[in-house]
Enzyme design. Structure first.
Site, PDB file in Angstrom:
ATOM      1  CB  CYS A 114      -7.334   2.062   1.652  1.00  0.00           C
ATOM      2  SG  CYS A 114      -6.132   1.167   1.024  1.00  0.00           S
ATOM      3  CG  HIS A 115      -2.536   3.421   1.393  1.00  0.00           C
ATOM      4  ND1 HIS A 115      -3.205   2.257   0.749  1.00  0.00           N
ATOM      5  CD2 HIS A 115      -1.120   3.078   1.712  1.00  0.00           C
ATOM      6  CE1 HIS A 115      -2.360   1.350   0.690  1.00  0.00           C
ATOM      7  NE2 HIS A 115      -1.113   1.696   1.451  1.00  0.00           N
ATOM      8  CB  ALA A 116      -7.992   7.868   2.498  1.00  0.00           C
TER       9      ALA A 116
END
Length: 189
Positions: A114-116
């Site tokens: 995801c946003h990691a």
């Protein structure tokens, strides 16, 4: 899934308040079901709270060790859950990016969803790599030199990335396969 188990593996999951609940819980469950020991690592000891369906999760997660006391050499791999708040907050701390770089330096698998991948950008690990992520950080990854693709799960070297919670089964499966097949002395991040 491979019949081999992860009984001798200790895996780190690095997160702080605002992680996407399923992106921490599902990989953790998959790793534990394969026999791995999982440690939750955060900015400080205590508890962290995830984000679930637009609200703060009801049940907090226990932190095993603070990141400034954790040693990448003690783990066989690293999972970076997403959520918008979690990686944005974590990437502000040099000891967090040093911890992530420690896995890369030891040629150990890193999985970010995801946003990691924002954390992978901050740790300077995406230049020249093919990755995926939540679509809203595509430009950030491309500006950092990554080749962004819209695929369920992407592995380039020892870095595995996925887009969102809908990809969790493939993400967890791929990371577990890496832990079962990769050896630190023969692979490169």
């Amino acid at each position: 899934m491979n019949n081999r188990k992860l009984n001798d593996n200790k895996v780190a999951i690095l997160a702080t308040d605002g992680f996407e609940q399923s992106e921490l819980q599902e990989p953790m469950k998959a790793l534990i079901s394969e026999g791995a020991t999982v440690h939750i690592i955060s900015l400080s000891e205590g508890q962290i709270r995830g984000w679930e369906k637009g609200n703060w999760a009801i049940t907090p997660v226990h932190v095993d060790i603070a990141v400034d006391r954790a040693n990448p050499a003690e783990y066989t791999g690293l999972v970076l859950p997403g959520g918008v708040i979690n990686p944005d907050k974590l990437r502000r701390y040099p000891h967090v990016t040093d911890f992530i770089r420690g896995f890369a330096g030891l040629n150990k698998p890193i999985a970010a969803i995801c946003h990691a991948p924002w954390l992978l950008i901050e740790a300077e690990l995406v230049n020249g790599r093919t990755v995926t992520s939540f679509e809203s950080i595509r430009t950030d990854l491309e500006n950092a030199g990554a080749n962004w693709v819209n695929e369920e799960v992407v592995t380039d070297g020892l870095i595995t990335t996925s887009r969102n919670p809908g990809d969790l089964d493939a993400f967890s499966h791929r990371f577990i396969e890496q832990l079962l097949t990769e050896t630190p002395s023969s692979s490169s991040v």
